[in-house]
Write a protein that holds these residues in place. Structure first.
Motif, PDB file in Angstrom:
ATOM      1  N   ARG A  46      30.420  66.123  -0.967  1.00 36.17           N
ATOM      2  CA  ARG A  46      29.561  66.179   0.216  1.00 36.17           C
ATOM      3  C   ARG A  46      30.226  66.956   1.347  1.00 36.17           C
ATOM      4  N   LEU A  47      30.797  68.100   1.032  1.00 38.57           N
ATOM      5  CA  LEU A  47      31.437  68.906   2.077  1.00 38.57           C
ATOM      6  C   LEU A  47      30.379  69.749   2.783  1.00 38.57           C
ATOM      7  N   PHE A  48      30.725  70.242   3.981  1.00 38.85           N
ATOM      8  CA  PHE A  48      29.871  71.229   4.645  1.00 38.85           C
ATOM      9  C   PHE A  48      30.332  72.586   4.120  1.00 38.85           C
ATOM     10  N   PRO A  49      29.543  73.216   3.219  1.00 36.94           N
ATOM     11  CA  PRO A  49      30.054  74.374   2.480  1.00 36.94           C
ATOM     12  C   PRO A  49      30.395  75.565   3.343  1.00 36.94           C
ATOM     13  N   LYS A  50      29.663  75.751   4.468  1.00 38.50           N
ATOM     14  CA  LYS A  50      29.869  76.946   5.300  1.00 38.50           C
ATOM     15  C   LYS A  50      30.985  76.750   6.326  1.00 38.50           C
ATOM     16  N   MET A  51      31.449  75.529   6.480  1.00 33.32           N
ATOM     17  CA  MET A  51      32.524  75.271   7.439  1.00 33.32           C
ATOM     18  C   MET A  51      33.874  75.447   6.754  1.00 33.32           C
ATOM     19  N   THR A  52      34.916  75.659   7.563  1.00 33.90           N
ATOM     20  CA  THR A  52      36.233  75.846   6.956  1.00 33.90           C
ATOM     21  C   THR A  52      36.753  74.501   6.438  1.00 33.90           C
ATOM     22  N   VAL A  53      37.802  74.607   5.625  1.00 35.60           N
ATOM     23  CA  VAL A  53      38.444  73.403   5.087  1.00 35.60           C
ATOM     24  C   VAL A  53      38.946  72.540   6.243  1.00 35.60           C
ATOM     25  N   LEU A  54      39.601  73.171   7.232  1.00 35.99           N
ATOM     26  CA  LEU A  54      40.131  72.403   8.366  1.00 35.99           C
ATOM     27  C   LEU A  54      39.001  71.695   9.115  1.00 35.99           C
ATOM     28  N   GLU A  55      37.896  72.415   9.351  1.00 37.13           N
ATOM     29  CA  GLU A  55      36.765  71.788  10.063  1.00 37.13           C
ATOM     30  C   GLU A  55      36.210  70.603   9.286  1.00 37.13           C
ATOM     31  N   ASN A  56      36.152  70.734   7.982  1.00 37.95           N
ATOM     32  CA  ASN A  56      35.672  69.614   7.164  1.00 37.95           C
ATOM     33  C   ASN A  56      36.571  68.395   7.312  1.00 37.95           C
ATOM     34  N   ILE A  57      37.871  68.623   7.394  1.00 38.06           N
ATOM     35  CA  ILE A  57      38.811  67.510   7.571  1.00 38.06           C
ATOM     36  C   ILE A  57      38.657  66.921   8.974  1.00 38.06           C
ATOM     37  N   MET A  58      38.463  67.821   9.965  1.00 36.30           N
ATOM     38  CA  MET A  58      38.356  67.361  11.351  1.00 36.30           C
ATOM     39  C   MET A  58      37.155  66.442  11.547  1.00 36.30           C
ATOM     40  N   ILE A  59      36.118  66.653  10.769  1.00 40.22           N
ATOM     41  CA  ILE A  59      34.940  65.792  10.870  1.00 40.22           C
ATOM     42  C   ILE A  59      35.322  64.344  10.546  1.00 40.22           C
ATOM     43  N   GLY A  60      36.189  64.165   9.580  1.00 39.76           N
ATOM     44  CA  GLY A  60      36.681  62.824   9.264  1.00 39.76           C
ATOM     45  C   GLY A  60      37.407  62.215  10.450  1.00 39.76           C
ATOM     46  N   ARG A  61      38.238  63.020  11.112  1.00 34.12           N
ATOM     47  CA  ARG A  61      39.032  62.551  12.252  1.00 34.12           C
ATOM     48  C   ARG A  61      38.156  62.149  13.437  1.00 34.12           C
ATOM     49  N   HIS A  62      37.020  62.842  13.598  1.00 26.58           N
ATOM     50  CA  HIS A  62      36.184  62.602  14.772  1.00 26.58           C
ATOM     51  C   HIS A  62      35.673  61.172  14.843  1.00 26.58           C
ATOM     52  N   ILE A  63      35.635  60.482  13.714  1.00 21.82           N
ATOM     53  CA  ILE A  63      35.224  59.078  13.736  1.00 21.82           C
ATOM     54  C   ILE A  63      36.139  58.296  14.667  1.00 21.82           C
ATOM     55  N   HIS A  64      37.417  58.742  14.745  1.00 23.33           N
ATOM     56  CA  HIS A  64      38.404  58.041  15.553  1.00 23.33           C
ATOM     57  C   HIS A  64      38.413  58.465  17.011  1.00 23.33           C
ATOM     58  N   SER A  65      37.774  59.598  17.321  1.00 23.74           N
ATOM     59  CA  SER A  65      37.915  60.131  18.671  1.00 23.74           C
ATOM     60  C   SER A  65      37.005  59.385  19.637  1.00 23.74           C
ATOM     61  N   LYS A  66      37.420  59.355  20.884  1.00 26.11           N
ATOM     62  CA  LYS A  66      36.617  58.687  21.921  1.00 26.11           C
ATOM     63  C   LYS A  66      35.350  59.478  22.159  1.00 26.11           C
ATOM     64  N   ALA A  67      35.485  60.812  22.215  1.00 21.89           N
ATOM     65  CA  ALA A  67      34.336  61.646  22.538  1.00 21.89           C
ATOM     66  C   ALA A  67      33.309  61.642  21.410  1.00 21.89           C
ATOM     67  N   GLY A  68      33.778  61.426  20.204  1.00 19.62           N
ATOM     68  CA  GLY A  68      32.849  61.323  19.079  1.00 19.62           C
ATOM     69  C   GLY A  68      32.545  62.656  18.441  1.00 19.62           C
ATOM     70  N   PHE A  69      31.822  62.560  17.353  1.00 20.70           N
ATOM     71  CA  PHE A  69      31.564  63.704  16.494  1.00 20.70           C
ATOM     72  C   PHE A  69      30.751  64.797  17.194  1.00 20.70           C
ATOM     73  N   VAL A  70      29.658  64.424  17.849  1.00 20.89           N
ATOM     74  CA  VAL A  70      28.747  65.427  18.409  1.00 20.89           C
ATOM     75  C   VAL A  70      29.431  66.220  19.517  1.00 20.89           C
ATOM     76  N   ALA A  71      30.075  65.500  20.461  1.00 22.84           N
ATOM     77  CA  ALA A  71      30.763  66.179  21.553  1.00 22.84           C
ATOM     78  C   ALA A  71      31.860  67.087  21.003  1.00 22.84           C
ATOM     79  N   GLY A  72      32.529  66.614  19.977  1.00 23.39           N
ATOM     80  CA  GLY A  72      33.607  67.388  19.371  1.00 23.39           C
ATOM     81  C   GLY A  72      33.089  68.687  18.784  1.00 23.39           C
ATOM     82  N   MET A  73      31.989  68.593  18.071  1.00 20.46           N
ATOM     83  CA  MET A  73      31.429  69.778  17.436  1.00 20.46           C
ATOM     84  C   MET A  73      30.877  70.756  18.477  1.00 20.46           C
TER      85      MET A  73
END
Ligand SMILES: Nc1ncnc2c1ncn2[C@@H]1O[C@H](COP(=O)(O)OP(=O)(O)OP(=O)(O)O)[C@@H](O)[C@H]1O
Length: 254
Positions: A88-115
């Motif tokens: 279930r990867l985002f195929p058009k995003m880079t490998v690093l960005e795909n990993i960062m999406i996992g990390r955003h669960i932990h961030s205060k700002a959250g996934f949407v603000a991060g993206m």
């Protein structure tokens, strides 16, 4: 000490009892495998543990608190991360960005603000990028950080999936058939990575059909058949268990 324990968990779909009165626990820092023939209820159990489905009855205790009835994101934020049978990867995003999406669960700002790269998230973004690079290094795929996920070989994409779950810094990692579609060499490499993850202190619950992988890396194995737990033991004892042998031979006869 157990990190996860299930007591009397049952789930019915219409007339089908998919999971029936299942109890087990997973020790902190161990690898436990969930095996059984097709349709035995393994994925349903994963869905129950991770909050995708509510159980009909029973309790699920994770890290000292009851989690049954919580939403998947609530369970995830308590320290549970999961991979899926199908990538279930985002195929058009880079490998690093795909990993960062996992990390955003932990961030205060959250996934949407991060993206959206909102300015107040920049510092956090830098931290997330650093942590995600650490995960890529740990998995030995840092050289692919800027590559589009879709450009990687299938086996490498599976490792990226593992990385995305690891980036959440989980206490418990649920792996749903991580070796599906991998060749023998890739399967052995996946096994080594999972064992290294366990060695960092992360507890692993794995559903897997590849028996060599399961027998090599598991500390304990649960066997399900028609939604019931028929065995829960160390790999050597499971291999000698007559009921388990019968269930698997029965499958081959079918
Ligand atoms: N949402 C659903 N609605 C109805 N029946 C379902 C649903 N999900 C699973 N089932 C049924 O529940 C039973 C257990 O399915 P489950 O996918 O949990 O088995 P499994 O052990 O993961 O199998 P596999 O190894 O093939 O992935 C099967 O008979 C399946 O058809």
């Amino acid at each position: 000490m157990s990190l996860l324990s299930l007591e009397g968990i049952s789930k019915r779909f219409g007339g089908l009892q998919a999971v029936s009165d299942v109890s087990f626990s997973v020790d902190q820092g161990s690898i436990k495998a969930l095996i059984g023939p097709n349709g035995a209820g393994k994925t349903t159990l994963f869905n129950l543990i991770s909050g995708v489905l509510p159980p009909d009855s029973g309790t699920i205790t994770f890290n000292g608190t009851k989690v049954q009835g919580l939403m998947p994101h609530q369970v995830a934020s308590r320290g549970m991360a999961r991979t899926f049978q199908h990538i279930r990867l985002f195929p058009k995003m880079t490998v690093l960005e795909n990993i960062m999406i996992g990390r955003h669960i932990h961030s205060k700002a959250g996934f949407v603000a991060g993206m959206l790269s909102l300015p107040f998230t920049w510092n956090e973004e830098k931290q997330i990028r650093g942590k995600s690079l650490e995960v890529l290094n740990f998995l030995g795929i840092a050289e692919f950080a800027s590559a589009e996920a879709a450009s990687l070989a299938y086996g490498q994409q599976r490792i990226v999936e593992l990385g995305r779950a690891l980036a959440c810094e989980p206490k418990l990692l649920l792996l749903d058939e991580p070796a599906a579609g991998l060749n023998m060499r890739e399967t052995a490499e996946m096994g080594r990575l999972i064992a290294r993850i366990r060695d960092t202190g992360i507890t692993v619950l794995i559903v897997e059909h590849d028996m060599s992988l399961v027998m090599n890396i598991s500390d304990e194995i649960i066997v399900l058949s028609y939604g019931r737990k028929i065995a829960d033991d160390k790999p050597l004892a499971i291999q000698k268990n007559q009921e388990v042998i019968r269930v698997y031979l029965g499958e081959e006869d079918a």
